[in-house]
Enzyme design. Structure first.
Site, PDB file in Angstrom:
ATOM      1  N   SER A 185       0.774  -1.176  -0.134  1.00 17.95           N
ATOM      2  CA  SER A 185       0.158   0.031  -0.133  1.00 17.95           C
ATOM      3  C   SER A 185       1.058   1.271  -0.005  1.00 17.95           C
ATOM      4  O   SER A 185       2.061   1.172   0.261  1.00 17.95           O
ATOM      5  CB  SER A 185      -0.992   0.045   1.227  1.00 17.95           C
ATOM      6  OG  SER A 185      -0.082   0.073   2.379  1.00 17.95           O
ATOM      7  N   CYS A 206      -3.571  -4.808  -7.748  1.00 18.65           N
ATOM      8  CA  CYS A 206      -3.350  -3.480  -8.027  1.00 18.65           C
ATOM      9  C   CYS A 206      -3.669  -2.873  -9.535  1.00 18.65           C
ATOM     10  O   CYS A 206      -3.672  -1.826  -9.591  1.00 18.65           O
ATOM     11  CB  CYS A 206      -1.853  -3.324  -7.730  1.00 18.65           C
ATOM     12  SG  CYS A 206      -0.756  -4.067  -8.939  1.00 18.65           S
TER      13      CYS A 206
HETATM   14  P1  NAD Z   1       0.481  -3.701   2.973  1.00 17.59           P
HETATM   15  O1  NAD Z   1       1.092  -2.280   2.698  1.00 17.59           O
HETATM   16  O2  NAD Z   1      -0.522  -3.858   4.046  1.00 17.59           O
HETATM   17  O3  NAD Z   1       1.672  -4.861   3.308  1.00 17.59           O
HETATM   18  C1  NAD Z   1       2.756  -5.021   2.318  1.00 17.59           C
HETATM   19  C2  NAD Z   1       3.738  -5.364   3.096  1.00 17.59           C
HETATM   20  O4  NAD Z   1       4.242  -4.444   3.861  1.00 17.59           O
HETATM   21  C3  NAD Z   1       3.604  -6.608   3.745  1.00 17.59           C
HETATM   22  O5  NAD Z   1       4.999  -7.405   3.821  1.00 17.59           O
HETATM   23  C4  NAD Z   1       3.661  -6.364   5.305  1.00 17.59           C
HETATM   24  O6  NAD Z   1       3.999  -6.972   6.228  1.00 17.59           O
HETATM   25  C5  NAD Z   1       4.516  -4.997   5.349  1.00 17.59           C
HETATM   26  N1  NAD Z   1       4.047  -3.584   6.043  1.00 17.59           N
HETATM   27  C6  NAD Z   1       2.706  -3.720   6.536  1.00 17.59           C
HETATM   28  N2  NAD Z   1       2.581  -2.892   7.532  1.00 17.59           N
HETATM   29  C7  NAD Z   1       3.925  -2.195   7.516  1.00 17.59           C
HETATM   30  C8  NAD Z   1       4.507  -1.143   8.425  1.00 17.59           C
HETATM   31  N3  NAD Z   1       3.971  -0.587   9.230  1.00 17.59           N
HETATM   32  N4  NAD Z   1       5.828  -1.006   8.145  1.00 17.59           N
HETATM   33  C9  NAD Z   1       6.672  -1.678   7.487  1.00 17.59           C
HETATM   34  N5  NAD Z   1       6.036  -2.769   6.981  1.00 17.59           N
HETATM   35  C10 NAD Z   1       4.850  -3.258   6.603  1.00 17.59           C
HETATM   36  O7  NAD Z   1      -0.181  -4.144   1.915  1.00 17.59           O
HETATM   37  P2  NAD Z   1      -0.975  -5.597   1.502  1.00 17.59           P
HETATM   38  O8  NAD Z   1      -2.368  -5.290   2.047  1.00 17.59           O
HETATM   39  O9  NAD Z   1      -0.345  -6.795   1.726  1.00 17.59           O
HETATM   40  O10 NAD Z   1      -1.220  -5.332  -0.286  1.00 17.59           O
HETATM   41  C11 NAD Z   1      -2.341  -4.570  -0.813  1.00 17.59           C
HETATM   42  C12 NAD Z   1      -1.556  -3.410  -1.410  1.00 17.59           C
HETATM   43  O11 NAD Z   1      -0.863  -3.359  -2.138  1.00 17.59           O
HETATM   44  C13 NAD Z   1      -2.797  -2.547  -2.308  1.00 17.59           C
HETATM   45  O12 NAD Z   1      -2.554  -1.255  -2.017  1.00 17.59           O
HETATM   46  C14 NAD Z   1      -2.322  -2.519  -3.406  1.00 17.59           C
HETATM   47  O13 NAD Z   1      -2.652  -1.904  -4.517  1.00 17.59           O
HETATM   48  C15 NAD Z   1      -1.079  -2.947  -3.498  1.00 17.59           C
HETATM   49  N6  NAD Z   1      -0.067  -3.511  -4.663  1.00 17.59           N
HETATM   50  C16 NAD Z   1       0.493  -2.860  -5.379  1.00 17.59           C
HETATM   51  C17 NAD Z   1       1.148  -3.286  -6.449  1.00 17.59           C
HETATM   52  C18 NAD Z   1       2.158  -2.542  -7.556  1.00 17.59           C
HETATM   53  O14 NAD Z   1       2.590  -3.259  -8.435  1.00 17.59           O
HETATM   54  N7  NAD Z   1       1.794  -1.244  -7.660  1.00 17.59           N
HETATM   55  C19 NAD Z   1       1.095  -4.820  -6.671  1.00 17.59           C
HETATM   56  C20 NAD Z   1       0.183  -5.507  -5.649  1.00 17.59           C
HETATM   57  C21 NAD Z   1      -0.313  -4.778  -4.577  1.00 17.59           C
END
Ligand code: NAD
Length: 499
Positions: A226, A281
């Site tokens: 995200s 995404c």
């Molecule tokens: P997320 O941001 O909640 O988590 C992603 C990763 O970050 C996980 O490994 C998680 O453990 C880690 N994380 C979570 N909170 C954290 C923090 N406070 N500090 C450090 N690390 C932390 O995302 P999600 O819910 O797993 O995935 C969905 C999101 O990913 C959506 O917003 C989607 O659009 C995005 N996404 C983007 C792409 C792209 O290529 N642009 C591709 C796939 C998904």
């Protein structure tokens, strides 16, 4: 209750921090296992192991490294069903969609088999008198990646395949929601011939991520997830002097021109809007028909298709269109946003709020929703919903439709449906978004092109996979060499002719 592990130095390692996260089966709502959340000390130990293993791997010639990738492709195909089943069980997506997740990662591995060619440097003969100049691409050392829940096979492979093909060691911190497939991938890489310690999986949350960001041995960080976390990791990683690329959230618009084939556009919107429960995404979450007449025709075609969508568990077979969302919290957030859409005046054409599935009452299923007459000030337009909710924003002209997509803070993907080449060409040239589809709803580039959004969807200057990934995972070194003349003059190589 199954207890998952880390994968460190070629072995499963039990979590030592005492902290765990629940891993659900989203179809039933049951906790199926618990995953350990690594402490800083556990991450630092994995980094030290990687640092010790990396030089020998970098010294393996690129063709031999490529052969490990070739064997990995064979093993992925061998275990495709097993991987897809584990993926569906933790993520919730349908079985064919889970296979697609593995397949799109596999294709990046196939691209990386070209490492010997991609790593060839540049050479200038006689750049000056007796001087040659050449550039080499050398691995960074220990690299790391942090991945989201929605593509637990594809996105880890986007990162570790090029990193390893370039001669780096890689530490993967996958999503704590669906960690099993990343662990299986690490095992398969080792079966394919990768030396121990070169690819490790450390499960965890913010503590593990911060440990990677703070460890000076880690040279680069790749992140997909995200946008708020992408921004956090990008700024903190850059401040620590690392090479960082971060990819964030999205709000992808599809423009439907009055001349578009409306059946084609409606079919495309159903697949791109609701596939994988909208947890992509590159999902289309905003339809922008141009002109009220186009909008009326589109809604007329869309509504019955959306109502007919089959929602169910992956075990129900190939007739299911999409499965549950990943957690109860995700479901609650989606339904809350749907309510704000209603409160703020959007018209809910298809209402999925009361969706229930017999026998799966505790699963995280969300019925399909279709909104019409959404306006840019509404929360359902501004925020990423990441669920089976499609918003229709009516534009009165092409310029207004283009402006909507351009003004949105996200810039991951977009599409236009039209029969007019001039409009399509203008759109592709002017739009400030990273990936564009022309009569293609989810324009995810193939492995040999690169993937990356603009604006708040991407941070850093190089994209994922394609040749960009070989640039991201290597440093360029340029050598200017002059050899003193005269050495060769001393030798006599020919019989002298008689005087
Ligand atoms: P997320 O941001 O909640 O988590 C992603 C990763 O970050 C996980 O490994 C998680 O453990 C880690 N994380 C979570 N909170 C954290 C923090 N406070 N500090 C450090 N690390 C932390 O995302 P999600 O819910 O797993 O995935 C969905 C999101 O990913 C959506 O917003 C989607 O659009 C995005 N996404 C983007 C792409 C792209 O290529 N642009 C591709 C796939 C998904």
């Amino acid at each position: 209750m199954q207890e998952l592990s880390h994968y460190v130095n070629g072995d499963h390692a039990k979590g030592g921090s005492g902290r765990f996260a629940d891993v659900f089966n989203p179809a039933t709502g049951e906790v199926q296992s618990k995953v350990p959340l690594a402490s800083k000390a556990e991450v630092d130990a994995a980094v030290a192991t990687a640092a010790a293993a990396q030089p020998a791997w970098a010294a393996v010639n690129p063709q031999r490294r490529a052969r490990v990738m070739m064997e990995f492709v064979r093993l992925l195909n061998r275990d495709m069903d097993k991987l897809a089943e584990a993926l569906s069980r933790e993520h919730g997506k349908t079985f064919p969609d889970a296979k697609g997740d593995v397949q799109r990662g596999l294709e990046v591995v196939e691209f990386c088999i070209g490492a010997p060619h991609l790593l060839k440097g540049e050479y200038t003969d006689s750049a000056g008198p007796g001087i040659d100049m050449y550039s080499m691409r050398q691995p960074l050392g220990v690299t790391a990646g942090i991945t989201p829940f929605n593509f637990p096979a594809m996105i880890p492979m986007w990162m570790f395949a090029p990193a390893l093909a370039c001669g780096n060691a890689f530490i993967l911190k996958p999503s704590e929601r669906d960690p099993s497939v990343p662990l299986m991938l690490a095992e398969l890489m080792e079966e394919a011939g990768l030396p121990k310690g070169v690819l490790q999986v450390v499960n965890g949350d913010k503590e593990a991520v911060d440990a990677l960001l703070d460890n000076p041995v880690v040279q680069s960080i790749g992140f997909v997830g995200s946008t708020p976390i992408a921004e956090y990791i990008y700024s903190r990683g850059c401040a620590a002097g690392k090479r960082v690329q971060c990819f964030g959230g999205a709000k992808n618009h599809m423009i439907i021109m009055p001349d578009a084939d409306m059946d084609q556009a409606a079919d495309a919107l159903v697949g791109a809007g609701y596939g994988a429960a909208g947890e992509r995404c590159m999902a289309i979450s905003v339809a922008v028909p141009v002109g009220d007449e186009t909008a009326d025709r589109l809604i007329e075609k869309l509504a019955p298709r959306v109502e007919k969508l089959q929602v169910g568990p992956y075990t129900a077979g190939n007739d299911i269109d999409y499965g549950p969302v990943v957690t109860a919290a995700a479901k609650e957030n989606i339904l809350k946003l749907v309510q704000t859409g209603i409160d703020q005046g959007a018209e809910l054409v298809v209402d999925g709020r009361d969706f229930k599935l017999q026998g799966y009452e505790d699963g995280f299923f969300v019925g399909p929703h279709l909104f019409d007459r959404v306006t840019p000030d509404m929360d359902i337009y501004r925020k990423e919903i990441f669920g089976p909710v499609l918003s229709t924003v009516r534009a009165q002209s092409y310029e207004e439709a283009l402006g909507l997509a351009m003004d949105h803070e996200y810039g991951n993907g977009t599409a236009i449906y039209t029969r007019d080449g001039d409009t399509a060409r203008d759109f592709a040239n002017r739009i400030n978004i990273g990936m564009v589809g022309v009569n293609v709803p989810i324009p995810v580039p193939l492995a040999y092109h690169s993937f990356g959004g603009w604006k708040k969807s991407g941070f850093g200057d190089l994209n994922q996979h394609g040749t960009d990934s070989f640039k991201f995972y290597t440093r360029t070194k340029t050598v200017t060499a002059r050899w003193p003349s005269g050495i060769k003059e001393g030798g006599e190589f020919n019989f002298k002719a008689m005087e």
